[in-house]
Design an enzyme around this catalytic site. Structure first.
Site, PDB file in Angstrom:
ATOM      1  CB  CYS A  23      -0.942   0.025   1.204  1.00 39.58           C
ATOM      2  SG  CYS A  23      -2.331   1.164   0.961  1.00 39.58           S
TER       3      CYS A  23
ATOM      4  CB  CYS B  53      -1.496   4.756   3.691  1.00 41.69           C
ATOM      5  SG  CYS B  53      -1.623   3.051   4.238  1.00 41.69           S
TER       6      CYS B  53
ATOM      7  CB  CYS C  51      -4.347   3.961   0.325  1.00 47.28           C
ATOM      8  SG  CYS C  51      -4.795   3.715   2.053  1.00 47.28           S
TER       9      CYS C  51
ATOM     10  CE  LYS D 189      -7.261  -1.733   4.846  1.00 48.64           C
ATOM     11  NZ  LYS D 189      -5.872  -1.417   4.487  1.00 48.64           N
TER      12      LYS D 189
ATOM     13  CE  LYS E 219      -6.636  -4.160   7.998  1.00 51.85           C
ATOM     14  NZ  LYS E 219      -5.744  -3.319   7.272  1.00 51.85           N
TER      15      LYS E 219
ATOM     16  CB  SER F 181      -4.006  -2.187  15.490  1.00 48.17           C
ATOM     17  OG  SER F 181      -4.856  -1.318  14.754  1.00 48.17           O
TER      18      SER F 181
ATOM     19  CE1 TYR G  93       0.019  -5.745  14.486  1.00 46.67           C
ATOM     20  CE2 TYR G  93      -2.383  -5.874  14.615  1.00 46.67           C
ATOM     21  CZ  TYR G  93      -1.250  -5.399  14.005  1.00 46.67           C
ATOM     22  OH  TYR G  93      -1.340  -4.585  12.904  1.00 46.67           O
TER      23      TYR G  93
END
Ligand code: PBG
Ligand code: ZN
Length: 332
Positions: free
Chosen positions: A121, A123, A131, A196, A249, A275, A314
Site C-alpha cells: 500500500c 499510505c 493509500c 477491507k 479485515k 490493531s 498481533y
C-alpha cells in the site's frame, strides 16, 4: 429427532477428555501470521504504546525476532514499513533499497523456515498518509495501481514469498499479477485484502505506522461497514483478477463476512484481527476486567470457526506459546 429426556446435550460436556474429543475447531500454529513493524536505524526496539508487546524494530532487531517466531513454529510474518522519509508519491514504497526491501533481503538471508509476506500500500510512504497518489483531494485509482504494481515487483525482487495488497484500489490485483508474471515471479502468490472495511478498529495501527491521513478518510476506497453483499462482489472480482488467498479485515466484527466468503468461494481465506481488536483485549486484560489469555484464544477460535484458514494477529506469539504448552501437555 428425540426430545428430552432421551436427548441430553450435557452428556458430552461432563468429562474434559470427551469435550476434547468432540471439539470442532482447533487453533494450530499453522493458522497464525504475525505482523511486524520495521523502522530505519539500528538496535531500535521501541514499544508502540497502544499495542502492548508490539514494537517498532530496526532490521537487525527484526532478524532476531524472526528467528524467535520461526522457532515458535509460526509459519509466516507480514511486514509493515515506516520509511525514513515520505513524499507526495510514496517513492519509498517501491525503492529498491526501501525499508521493506532491505528488511525482506535481510530476513531471507538470515532466517530459515519463515514465509515473508509484504503489505503493499502507499499510505505508510506518502506525506499525506493516503493509500495512493492525489489530484487535489481525490485519490487517483489507475495512477495508484501502476505504483502498487511497481511496489509489488520490488518486494518480490527483494525476496518476498507472498504479496499482500491492502489498498482497495480497483484493478490492482490484475495489474500486480501481470507485472509479477512479466518480471518472472509467476509463482509468487497474491494474498488480497479483498474485503477491507473503512474501520475504526485501525486506530492503533495508524499510530504505529504513522499513516493517519492528513485530511479526509479512507471511505472512497475501503468498504462501508454496513455492507455484506458488496464484500462478496469485491472478493469475486479479486479472484477473477488472480488472487490466490482472499482476506477479510477486520475479523472479530466481520465473522459473518468471513463465513460467507469461505462458504461461497472455498478459497484459502485469511482474516486480519486488527490493531484495535488487539488493543481492546489488552486494555481490558490490563485493567483486570477480563482474562486476557482466555479472551485471546476465544477470539482466535471464533475467527477460525467462522471459516478463516489463516489469521493475521498481533497475538500470534502469545497464542503459539499456549498452543505449544498444550501440545507438550498432551504429548507427555
Ligand atoms: C494499510 C493497512 C492498514 C492496516 C493494514 N494495512 C491501515 C489502514 O488501512 O488504515 C490495518 C492493520 C491494523 O489495524 O492492525 N492500508
Ligand atoms: Zn493504505
Amino acid at each position: 429427532m428425540a426430545d428430552f429426556p432421551i436427548k441430553r446435550h450435557r452428556r458430552l460436556r461432563y468429562n474434559p477428555l470427551v469435550r476434547d474429543m468432540v471439539r470442532e475447531t482447533i487453533l494450530n500454529k499453522n493458522d497464525l501470521i504475525y505482523p511486524l513493524f520495521v523502522v530505519p536505524g539500528e538496535k531500535i526496539n521501541r514499544p508502540i504504546k497502544s499495542m502492548p508487546g508490539v514494537y517498532h524494530k530496526s532490521v537487525d532487531v527484526l532478524i532476531e525476532e524472526c528467528k524467535e517466531i520461526a522457532a515458535l513454529g509460526i509459519p509466516a510474518v507480514i511486514l509493515f514499513g515506516i520509511p525514513p522519509k515520505k513524499d507526495e508519491v510514496g517513492s519509498g514504497a517501491y525503492a529498491a533499497d526501501g525499508i521493506i526491501q532491505n528488511a525482506v533481503r535481510a530476513i531471507k538471508a538470515n532466517v530459515k523456515n519463515l514465509v515473508v509476506i509484504t503489505d503493499v500500500c502507499m499510505c505508510e510512504y506518502t506525506s499525506h498518509g493516503h493509500c495512493g497518489v492525489l489530484n487535489g483531494e481525490e485519490i487517483l485509482n489507475d495512477e495508484t495501481v501502476q505504483l502498487l504494481a511497481k511496489e509489488a515487483v520490488s518486494h518480490a525482487e527483494a525476496g518476498a514469498d507472498i504479496i499482500a495488497p491492502s489498498d482497495m484500489m480497483d484493478g490492482r490485483i490484475y495489474a500486480i499479477r501481470k507485472s509479477l508474471d512479466y518480471k518472472g515471479f509467476k509463482n509468487i502468490p497474491i494474498m488480497s485484502y479483498a474485503a477491507k472495511y473503512a474501520s475504526g478498529y485501525y486506530g492503533p495501527f495508524r499510530e504505529a505506522a504513522e499513516s493517519t491521513p492528513s485530511f479526509g478518510d479512507r471511505r472512497s476506497h475501503q468498504m462501508d461497514v454496513a455492507n455484506g453483499n458488496e464484500a462478496i462482489i469485491e472478493v469475486a472480482t479479486d479472484i477473477e483478477e488472480g488472487a490466490d488467498i482472499v482476506m477479510v479485515k477486520p475479523a472479530g466484527a466481520y465473522l459473518d463476512i468471513i463465513y460467507r466468503v469461505k462458504q461461497k468461494f472455498g478459497l484459502p481465506t485469511a482474516a486480519f484481527q486488527v490493531s484495535g481488536e488487539f488493543a481492546m483485549i489488552k486494555a481490558a486484560a490490563q485493567n483486570g476486567w477480563i482474562d486476557g489469555e482466555r479472551v485471546m484464544m476465544e477470539s482466535l477460535v471464533a475467527i477460525k470457526r467462522a471459516g478463516a484458514d489463516m489469521i493475521l494477529t498481533y497475538f500470534a506469539k502469545e497464542a503459539a506459546l499456549i498452543i505449544n504448552g498444550k501440545l507438550s501437555m498432551v504429548n507427555g
